[in-house]
Structures are given as structure tokens and as C-alpha cells.
Scaffold this motif. Structure first.
Motif, PDB file in Angstrom:
ATOM      1  N   VAL A   1      -9.465   1.588  -1.476  1.00 15.74           N
ATOM      2  CA  VAL A   1     -10.631   1.954  -0.662  1.00 15.74           C
ATOM      3  C   VAL A   1     -11.861   2.210  -1.526  1.00 15.74           C
ATOM      4  O   VAL A   1     -12.944   1.666  -1.271  1.00 15.74           O
ATOM      5  CB  VAL A   1     -10.315   3.195   0.200  1.00 15.74           C
ATOM      6  N   HIS A   2     -11.707   3.029  -2.551  1.00 22.83           N
ATOM      7  CA  HIS A   2     -12.868   3.481  -3.318  1.00 22.83           C
ATOM      8  C   HIS A   2     -13.287   2.502  -4.415  1.00 22.83           C
ATOM      9  O   HIS A   2     -14.489   2.272  -4.618  1.00 22.83           O
ATOM     10  CB  HIS A   2     -12.592   4.854  -3.923  1.00 22.83           C
ATOM     11  N   GLU A   3     -12.328   1.919  -5.121  1.00 28.28           N
ATOM     12  CA  GLU A   3     -12.667   1.014  -6.233  1.00 28.28           C
ATOM     13  C   GLU A   3     -12.837  -0.429  -5.780  1.00 28.28           C
ATOM     14  O   GLU A   3     -13.743  -1.124  -6.242  1.00 28.28           O
ATOM     15  CB  GLU A   3     -11.611   1.107  -7.328  1.00 28.28           C
ATOM     16  N   HIS A   4     -11.971  -0.872  -4.885  1.00 29.18           N
ATOM     17  CA  HIS A   4     -12.002  -2.283  -4.492  1.00 29.18           C
ATOM     18  C   HIS A   4     -12.691  -2.502  -3.142  1.00 29.18           C
ATOM     19  O   HIS A   4     -12.778  -3.633  -2.666  1.00 29.18           O
ATOM     20  CB  HIS A   4     -10.585  -2.850  -4.472  1.00 29.18           C
ATOM     21  N   LYS A   5     -13.162  -1.414  -2.543  1.00 30.98           N
ATOM     22  CA  LYS A   5     -14.043  -1.458  -1.369  1.00 30.98           C
ATOM     23  C   LYS A   5     -13.386  -2.063  -0.128  1.00 30.98           C
ATOM     24  O   LYS A   5     -14.021  -2.824   0.619  1.00 30.98           O
ATOM     25  CB  LYS A   5     -15.331  -2.215  -1.697  1.00 30.98           C
ATOM     26  N   ALA A   6     -12.120  -1.729   0.097  1.00 31.61           N
ATOM     27  CA  ALA A   6     -11.502  -2.079   1.379  1.00 31.61           C
ATOM     28  C   ALA A   6     -12.029  -1.123   2.443  1.00 31.61           C
ATOM     29  O   ALA A   6     -12.205   0.071   2.184  1.00 31.61           O
ATOM     30  CB  ALA A   6      -9.989  -1.962   1.297  1.00 31.61           C
ATOM     31  N   SER A   7     -12.306  -1.650   3.629  1.00 30.26           N
ATOM     32  CA  SER A   7     -12.771  -0.774   4.703  1.00 30.26           C
ATOM     33  C   SER A   7     -11.644   0.127   5.191  1.00 30.26           C
ATOM     34  O   SER A   7     -11.866   1.285   5.555  1.00 30.26           O
ATOM     35  CB  SER A   7     -13.324  -1.596   5.869  1.00 30.26           C
ATOM     36  N   LYS A   8     -10.406  -0.419   5.163  1.00 31.09           N
ATOM     37  CA  LYS A   8      -9.226   0.339   5.573  1.00 31.09           C
ATOM     38  C   LYS A   8      -8.027  -0.213   4.813  1.00 31.09           C
ATOM     39  O   LYS A   8      -8.045  -1.363   4.353  1.00 31.09           O
ATOM     40  CB  LYS A   8      -8.959   0.210   7.083  1.00 31.09           C
ATOM     41  N   VAL A   9      -6.989   0.611   4.692  1.00 29.90           N
ATOM     42  CA  VAL A   9      -5.720   0.122   4.154  1.00 29.90           C
ATOM     43  C   VAL A   9      -4.720   0.002   5.298  1.00 29.90           C
ATOM     44  O   VAL A   9      -4.736   0.787   6.243  1.00 29.90           O
ATOM     45  CB  VAL A   9      -5.159   1.042   3.045  1.00 29.90           C
ATOM     46  N   ILE A  10      -3.868  -1.002   5.198  1.00 26.84           N
ATOM     47  CA  ILE A  10      -2.853  -1.278   6.207  1.00 26.84           C
ATOM     48  C   ILE A  10      -1.496  -0.954   5.602  1.00 26.84           C
ATOM     49  O   ILE A  10      -1.171  -1.424   4.502  1.00 26.84           O
ATOM     50  CB  ILE A  10      -2.901  -2.754   6.639  1.00 26.84           C
ATOM     51  N   VAL A  11      -0.697  -0.176   6.308  1.00 28.22           N
ATOM     52  CA  VAL A  11       0.568   0.266   5.724  1.00 28.22           C
ATOM     53  C   VAL A  11       1.721   0.103   6.708  1.00 28.22           C
ATOM     54  O   VAL A  11       1.576   0.318   7.905  1.00 28.22           O
ATOM     55  CB  VAL A  11       0.458   1.736   5.266  1.00 28.22           C
TER      56      VAL A  11
ATOM     57  N   ILE B   1       0.841  -1.193   0.000  1.00 28.12           N
ATOM     58  CA  ILE B   1       0.000   0.000   0.000  1.00 28.12           C
ATOM     59  C   ILE B   1       0.879   1.246   0.000  1.00 28.12           C
ATOM     60  O   ILE B   1       1.828   1.355   0.788  1.00 28.12           O
ATOM     61  CB  ILE B   1      -0.929   0.022   1.223  1.00 28.12           C
ATOM     62  N   THR B   2       0.568   2.199  -0.887  1.00 26.78           N
ATOM     63  CA  THR B   2       1.308   3.455  -0.988  1.00 26.78           C
ATOM     64  C   THR B   2       0.330   4.612  -1.128  1.00 26.78           C
ATOM     65  O   THR B   2      -0.885   4.403  -1.233  1.00 26.78           O
ATOM     66  CB  THR B   2       2.239   3.466  -2.219  1.00 26.78           C
ATOM     67  N   ASP B   3       0.880   5.817  -1.182  1.00 30.25           N
ATOM     68  CA  ASP B   3       0.025   6.978  -1.393  1.00 30.25           C
ATOM     69  C   ASP B   3      -0.576   6.989  -2.794  1.00 30.25           C
ATOM     70  O   ASP B   3      -1.573   7.673  -3.050  1.00 30.25           O
ATOM     71  CB  ASP B   3       0.799   8.277  -1.142  1.00 30.25           C
ATOM     72  N   GLU B   4      -0.001   6.218  -3.709  1.00 30.79           N
ATOM     73  CA  GLU B   4      -0.499   6.189  -5.079  1.00 30.79           C
ATOM     74  C   GLU B   4      -1.649   5.203  -5.288  1.00 30.79           C
ATOM     75  O   GLU B   4      -2.440   5.364  -6.218  1.00 30.79           O
ATOM     76  CB  GLU B   4       0.638   5.867  -6.050  1.00 30.79           C
ATOM     77  N   ASN B   5      -1.736   4.181  -4.446  1.00 32.89           N
ATOM     78  CA  ASN B   5      -2.797   3.177  -4.669  1.00 32.89           C
ATOM     79  C   ASN B   5      -3.788   3.054  -3.523  1.00 32.89           C
ATOM     80  O   ASN B   5      -4.784   2.325  -3.640  1.00 32.89           O
ATOM     81  CB  ASN B   5      -2.192   1.806  -4.978  1.00 32.89           C
ATOM     82  N   ALA B   6      -3.563   3.741  -2.415  1.00 27.12           N
ATOM     83  CA  ALA B   6      -4.438   3.587  -1.247  1.00 27.12           C
ATOM     84  C   ALA B   6      -5.886   3.936  -1.561  1.00 27.12           C
ATOM     85  O   ALA B   6      -6.815   3.196  -1.212  1.00 27.12           O
ATOM     86  CB  ALA B   6      -3.929   4.448  -0.094  1.00 27.12           C
TER      87      ALA B   6
END
Length: 268
Positions: A92-102, A83-88
């Protein structure tokens, strides 16, 4: 109150359970390779209301399996790994993750040096919504040596990056957790030294997390029996949650029954 949290670890496109300390080494040890797709486990967690489950991509070739897991229970599963600032925002919005882990993205110079600008960039990429961020401070124990006498005075925990192979100078302690709490809504902390071994949790770390963490915190590593839920509850005063991996029957283990974990949650 301490609850059971689910996990879906993906390696080379398949759901697996790996001995954490061997990841990305020449002596990789795999405890379990699933016959079922990642979506099967998402649906299992969904049907049993196991909220807060994390989907972890362990290296390349895992994106499609992660997307399939998220699609099976949209807006309920967390995703980590690369996970990066470019794909986070996409996760979340396209693939519907509730949260990203970094984790590793927050460190530069070969994963050894924490970068505040990178953390701030990640928060900005998610429109400053820190509720969508889990910071993974997975760690390894390291001996502390007195600089004068050169004697070992004990051990402390230090954040490990690059799939737990690079030990950083960043210590996991009260000050560290309080600092990162301003940028996220939850912590995920693997005790990498015992991850996948099914020989017991790091009790000292769980106790410390219960004292230090100002946010919800999920501990992973070494859990081997259903009684570990009660142990974590007692050690952390109910402030730390627990995830099971290799010991769990749905991942080929014979020490912990998934149905018992679900029953535990229902009683909390």
C-alpha cells in the motif's frame, strides 16, 4: 450500479489468462499469454478510467510485474496474491496499491481453517484502515449431502484457498459476508468452477451476492458477452460489478470488446 472492473492476472511474471480450476495442477490450461508488459494494461485502464481494477499474482515470480503495473497507475489498482500481515503495508505505502486483496493468508492448517487472529493482524498492520482491504471469498460449488439419508440435497458455495485447489468448510452465505464486512471495504469473488471457461457466469451466485453482500462486490468467472453486464445488473439489482477475462479482446478473446465495456461504464 453494475460496472465493468478490470483485471491483470500475472503468472510466472507474465500477464496471462488461465482456466481457474486448473491452476496449480498438472493439467494447467492457459488461454492467453500477453506480449505486452503489465504496465501496458495499467495504462489502458487508466486512460479509460476503469477504476477498481485488480492485479492478481498467481504464484511465485510475479512481484516485479505487479510492481510495474501499480507504478503505471499509483493508488488506483488493487493487488492480491501472497498478501500477508507482513507485506500488506509495503504494497500500500511503497508500491501504491489502492487496496490489498487477501484470501489464503486468512486460513491455516493447510488452508482449510479460517483464522480470525490472522485477519485481525492484517487489519492492525494497515493501522486499522479497513478501507484498504478487499477480502477475496472466491469459491467452488460443493454438493450438500443429508447426514441421515446420505442423499444429495443440492449445492452450496465454499471458499477455496491455495489458488482455488483447497475447498474449505467456510460457506459463502449472508452470515459470512456480514461477518467479513466488518474487516474490509469490498469483496472479490471468483466462481472458480467457471473461471476462464467463457461459458457463462454462475447466475445463482450473482443473484445471491446481490441479496447477501452489505459491501461493494466484484464477481469474476465465466463472463462471455457484453450482455453479461446487463445480466449481472438485473440479477443483482445493480449491486454486483463484473470483470471479464479470457473473453475480452485485450486478452486475446473474440467475444467481448474492451471499448464496449468502457462505453457501458460511461452510461452508468
Amino acid at each position: 450500479m453494475t460496472k465493468f472492473k478490470g483485471c491483470i492476472d500475472i503468472h510466472s511474471g507474465k500477464v496471462k489468462q488461465i482456466v481457474g480450476g486448473t491452476l496449480d495442477t498438472n493439467s494447467l490450461r492457459t488461454n492467453f499469454v500477453a506480449e505486452h508488459p503489465s504496465s501496458y494494461y495499467s495504462e489502458l485502464y487508466k486512460n479509460n478510467n476503469v477504476e477498481g481494477t485488480h492485479v492478481i499474482k498467481l504464484g511465485p515470480g510475479c512481484d516485479e510485474a505487479a510492481k510495474a503495473a501499480l507504478a503505471a497507475w499509483p493508488n488506483h489498482l488493487q493487488v492480491g496474491g501472497g498478501i500477508t500481515d507482513e507485506n500488506a503495508a509495503e504494497w500500500v505505502h511503497e508500491h501504491k496499491a489502492s487496496k490489498v486483496i487477501v484470501t489464503s493468508f486468512l486460513f491455516v492448517n493447510g488452508g482449510k481453517e479460517f483464522s480470525l487472529p490472522r485477519l485481525e493482524s492484517l487489519v492492525k498492520a494497515l493501522d486499522n484502515d479497513t478501507s484498504k482491504i478487499v477480502i477475496d471469498l472466491s469459491c467452488r460449488r460443493k454438493q450438500v449431502v443429508d447426514p441421515v439419508t446420505q442423499e444429495v440435497t443440492g449445492t452450496k458455495w465454499f471458499v477455496a484457498t491455495n489458488r482455488w485447489q483447497t475447498i474449505t468448510p467456510l460457506e459463502v452465505n449472508k452470515e459470512t459476508l456480514e461477518f467479513f464486512a466488518k474487516y474490509c471495504s469490498e469483496f472479490l469473488i471468483h466462481a472458480a468452477d467457471v473461471e476462464g471457461l467463457c461459458k457463462g457466469i454462475d447466475e445463482d451466485l450473482v443473484r445471491a451476492l446481490g441479496e447477501w453482500s452489505p459491501l461493494p462486490c466484484v464477481y469474476a468467472g465465466g463472463a462471455k458477452s457484453i450482455e453479461d453486464l446487463e445480466l449481472v445488473k438485473r440479477l443483482s439489482n445493480g449491486k454486483v460489478d463484473l470483470t471479464f477475462g479470457s473473453a475480452l479482446d485485450i486478452f486475446g478473446g473474440n467475444q467481448v470488446k474492451f471499448t464496449d465495456c468502457v462505453e457501458w461504464n460511461s452510461k452508468q
